[in-house]
Design a protein around this motif. Structure first.
Motif, mmCIF file in Angstrom:
data_model
loop_
_atom_site.group_PDB
_atom_site.id
_atom_site.type_symbol
_atom_site.label_atom_id
_atom_site.label_comp_id
_atom_site.label_asym_id
_atom_site.label_seq_id
_atom_site.Cartn_x
_atom_site.Cartn_y
_atom_site.Cartn_z
ATOM 1 N N THR A 145 1.107 -1.040 0.245
ATOM 2 C CA THR A 145 0.177 -0.549 -0.418
ATOM 3 C C THR A 145 0.973 1.510 -0.293
ATOM 4 O OG1 THR A 145 -2.011 -1.180 1.737
ATOM 5 C CG2 THR A 145 -2.130 1.300 1.031
ATOM 6 N N ASP A 146 0.444 2.209 -0.833
ATOM 7 C CA ASP A 146 1.288 3.602 -0.916
ATOM 8 C C ASP A 146 0.706 5.246 -1.110
ATOM 9 O OD1 ASP A 146 3.749 1.091 -1.937
ATOM 10 O OD2 ASP A 146 1.961 0.300 -2.897
ATOM 11 N N GLY A 147 1.665 5.822 -0.500
ATOM 12 C CA GLY A 147 0.735 6.874 -0.410
ATOM 13 C C GLY A 147 2.039 7.964 -0.430
ATOM 14 N N ALA A 148 1.292 8.986 -0.525
ATOM 15 C CA ALA A 148 2.062 10.537 -0.834
ATOM 16 C C ALA A 148 1.615 11.339 -0.126
ATOM 17 C CB ALA A 148 1.944 10.472 -2.616
ATOM 18 N N ARG A 149 2.565 12.256 0.485
ATOM 19 C CA ARG A 149 1.879 13.572 0.893
ATOM 20 C C ARG A 149 2.117 14.636 0.255
ATOM 21 N NH1 ARG A 149 3.516 11.397 6.100
ATOM 22 N NH2 ARG A 149 5.634 11.317 5.473
ATOM 23 N N ALA B 236 -8.382 24.299 1.011
ATOM 24 C CA ALA B 236 -8.914 23.430 0.533
ATOM 25 C C ALA B 236 -8.196 22.499 -0.709
ATOM 26 C CB ALA B 236 -10.350 24.647 -0.690
ATOM 27 N N TRP B 237 -8.254 21.229 -1.208
ATOM 28 C CA TRP B 237 -7.630 21.072 -2.328
ATOM 29 C C TRP B 237 -8.839 20.367 -2.796
ATOM 30 C CZ3 TRP B 237 -6.383 20.526 2.603
ATOM 31 C CH2 TRP B 237 -6.539 18.991 3.124
ATOM 32 N N GLU B 238 -8.731 19.478 -4.375
ATOM 33 C CA GLU B 238 -9.193 18.565 -5.466
ATOM 34 C C GLU B 238 -8.440 17.552 -4.799
ATOM 35 O OE1 GLU B 238 -12.677 21.354 -7.933
ATOM 36 O OE2 GLU B 238 -9.953 20.664 -8.554
ATOM 37 N N VAL B 239 -9.162 16.378 -5.131
ATOM 38 C CA VAL B 239 -8.430 15.021 -5.124
ATOM 39 C C VAL B 239 -9.508 14.236 -5.424
ATOM 40 C CG1 VAL B 239 -9.036 14.623 -3.102
ATOM 41 C CG2 VAL B 239 -7.165 13.744 -4.391
ATOM 42 N N TRP B 240 -8.967 13.265 -7.100
ATOM 43 C CA TRP B 240 -9.375 12.734 -7.561
ATOM 44 C C TRP B 240 -9.253 11.071 -8.642
ATOM 45 C CZ3 TRP B 240 -8.039 17.615 -9.808
ATOM 46 C CH2 TRP B 240 -7.974 17.605 -10.683
ATOM 47 N N TRP B 241 -9.419 10.315 -8.391
ATOM 48 C CA TRP B 241 -8.960 9.299 -8.989
ATOM 49 C C TRP B 241 -8.955 9.046 -10.385
ATOM 50 C CZ3 TRP B 241 -8.057 8.697 -4.125
ATOM 51 C CH2 TRP B 241 -6.640 6.961 -3.733
ATOM 52 N N GLU B 242 -7.517 8.785 -11.011
ATOM 53 C CA GLU B 242 -8.263 8.707 -12.392
ATOM 54 C C GLU B 242 -7.773 7.311 -12.766
ATOM 55 O OE1 GLU B 242 -6.126 12.110 -14.650
ATOM 56 O OE2 GLU B 242 -5.767 13.114 -13.201
ATOM 57 N N GLY B 243 -7.567 6.170 -12.611
ATOM 58 C CA GLY B 243 -8.066 5.050 -12.694
ATOM 59 C C GLY B 243 -8.297 3.976 -11.265
ATOM 60 N N PRO B 244 -8.890 2.766 -11.671
ATOM 61 C CA PRO B 244 -9.180 1.982 -10.761
ATOM 62 C C PRO B 244 -8.948 2.017 -9.668
ATOM 63 C CG PRO B 244 -8.927 0.682 -12.437
ATOM 64 C CD PRO B 244 -8.511 2.072 -12.697
ATOM 65 N N LEU B 245 -9.810 2.030 -8.455
ATOM 66 C CA LEU B 245 -9.683 2.419 -6.602
ATOM 67 C C LEU B 245 -9.043 1.244 -6.390
ATOM 68 C CD1 LEU B 245 -13.276 4.185 -5.672
ATOM 69 C CD2 LEU B 245 -11.433 4.926 -5.921
ATOM 70 N N GLY B 246 -9.658 0.079 -6.957
ATOM 71 C CA GLY B 246 -8.717 -0.996 -5.971
ATOM 72 C C GLY B 246 -9.918 -1.910 -5.165
ATOM 73 N N ALA C 233 -3.305 3.898 -1.344
ATOM 74 C CA ALA C 233 -3.636 3.407 -3.285
ATOM 75 C C ALA C 233 -3.011 2.432 -2.841
ATOM 76 C CB ALA C 233 -3.779 4.416 -4.131
ATOM 77 N N VAL C 234 -3.734 1.593 -3.805
ATOM 78 C CA VAL C 234 -2.887 -0.056 -3.674
ATOM 79 C C VAL C 234 -3.282 -0.633 -5.182
ATOM 80 C CG1 VAL C 234 -4.597 -0.558 -1.408
ATOM 81 C CG2 VAL C 234 -5.118 -0.928 -3.268
ATOM 82 N N TYR C 235 -3.652 -0.231 -5.949
ATOM 83 C CA TYR C 235 -4.152 -0.936 -7.571
ATOM 84 C C TYR C 235 -2.968 -0.528 -8.321
ATOM 85 C CZ TYR C 235 -6.929 -2.285 -11.290
ATOM 86 O OH TYR C 235 -7.647 -3.376 -11.996
ATOM 87 N N GLY C 236 -2.773 -1.049 -9.368
ATOM 88 C CA GLY C 236 -1.194 -0.923 -9.837
ATOM 89 C C GLY C 236 -1.946 0.221 -10.838
ATOM 90 N N ASN C 237 -1.248 0.883 -11.062
ATOM 91 C CA ASN C 237 -0.834 2.208 -12.170
ATOM 92 C C ASN C 237 -1.736 2.582 -12.174
ATOM 93 O OD1 ASN C 237 1.073 1.027 -14.035
ATOM 94 N ND2 ASN C 237 -0.625 -0.678 -14.533
#
Length: 260
Positions: free
Chosen positions: A115-119, A130-140, A242-246
């Motif tokens: 499982t891999d993260g970033a700050r 305030a900030w926006e965040v969104w996933w551009e691939g499968p969540l897993g 996140a955990v999902y590859g790519n």
């Protein structure tokens, strides 16, 4: 007058001339210039789309970030420069992720059982942000957004909700809508029946209020409510895990939230 010496002379330079000079400077130098006198400060911060900020934007940000719609909710060149200052850190993330050339998108390499993260590069101990965040691939199986202290780990074994796995981070798992802190589920979120599941590409707005010590979320301009209260008075960083590859996650800092 505006004092004596060079500041006095500089203070009398016409705004057009100052802007031209400022447009060649880097952000750290501009910060110093803003402290010289009121005239210089106004010249720098009066117009967020001035040549100064446009020029700095063109030099600091990847063309890809400016060409695509990643930054479409930022109203000015100055806001774009600021967002880049607050983007994911390339050296404060799991070794299994990298920040793409656009400067705002994290890519998770396909590594098994990790499982891999970033700050982000900058954390907050005061003010409202305030900030926006969104996933551009499968969540897993786990896709968590939230905040973390500098001490929270950004990598661990297995596929887990890394953000919220200890007392150093707070997370919202978009897969099962659970709130996580201290390794425990703090209830589901948003607190309504049949809350719609997260859709890929949907921008979630995260609102951190260090005065009220709360973390809240919005989806599509709908306020979902406060997720966490009683946050500690420490430096807190926007973060994801996140955990999902790519899979790819984009985070864009918006500045002070507009009170609606």
């Amino acid at each position: 007058g505006s004092g004596s010496g060079s500041a006095g002379a500089g203070g009398r330079l016409p705004s057009r001339v100052l802007e031209l000079v400022f447009s060649y400077l880097e952000l750290s130098e501009l910060r110093s210039c803003a402290l010289v006198c009121k005239h210089w400060y106004r010249c720098l911060h009066g117009d967020e789309n001035s040549e100064v900020w446009r020029s700095l934007c063109a030099r600091s940000l990847a063309e890809e970030a400016l060409r695509t719609d990643i930054l479409c909710n930022l109203p000015s060149y100055k806001a774009k420069v600021r967002a880049f200052q607050h983007a994911f850190s390339t050296n404060d993330c799991s070794r299994n992720v990298y920040i793409k050339k656009n400067g705002f998108t994290l890519h998770r390499n396909p590594i098994a059982q990790s499982t891999d993260g970033a700050r982000t590069k900058i954390g907050f101990s005061e003010g409202r942000h305030a900030w926006e965040v969104w996933w551009e691939g499968p969540l897993g199986t786990v896709a968590v957004i939230g905040i973390a202290t500098k001490r929270a780990p950004m990598q661990c074994q297995g596929y887990v909700a890394l953000l919220g796995s200890d007392d150093q981070s707070w997370g919202w798992n978009l897969v099962d809508n659970n709130l996580l802190h201290n390794g425990e589920v703090n209830g589901s979120f948003p607190q309504c029946n049949n809350a719609p599941k997260y859709q890929i590409g949907e921008r979630i707005r995260v609102i951190l209020d260090m005065e009220d010590k709360t973390l809240a979320f919005e989806r599509g301009y709908e306020f979902l409510g406060v997720a966490f209260r009683g946050l500690p008075k420490v430096c807190l960083y926007p973060a994801v895990s996140a955990v999902y590859g790519n899979t790819e996650v984009t985070l864009v800092y918006l500045g002070k939230p507009l009170d609606g």
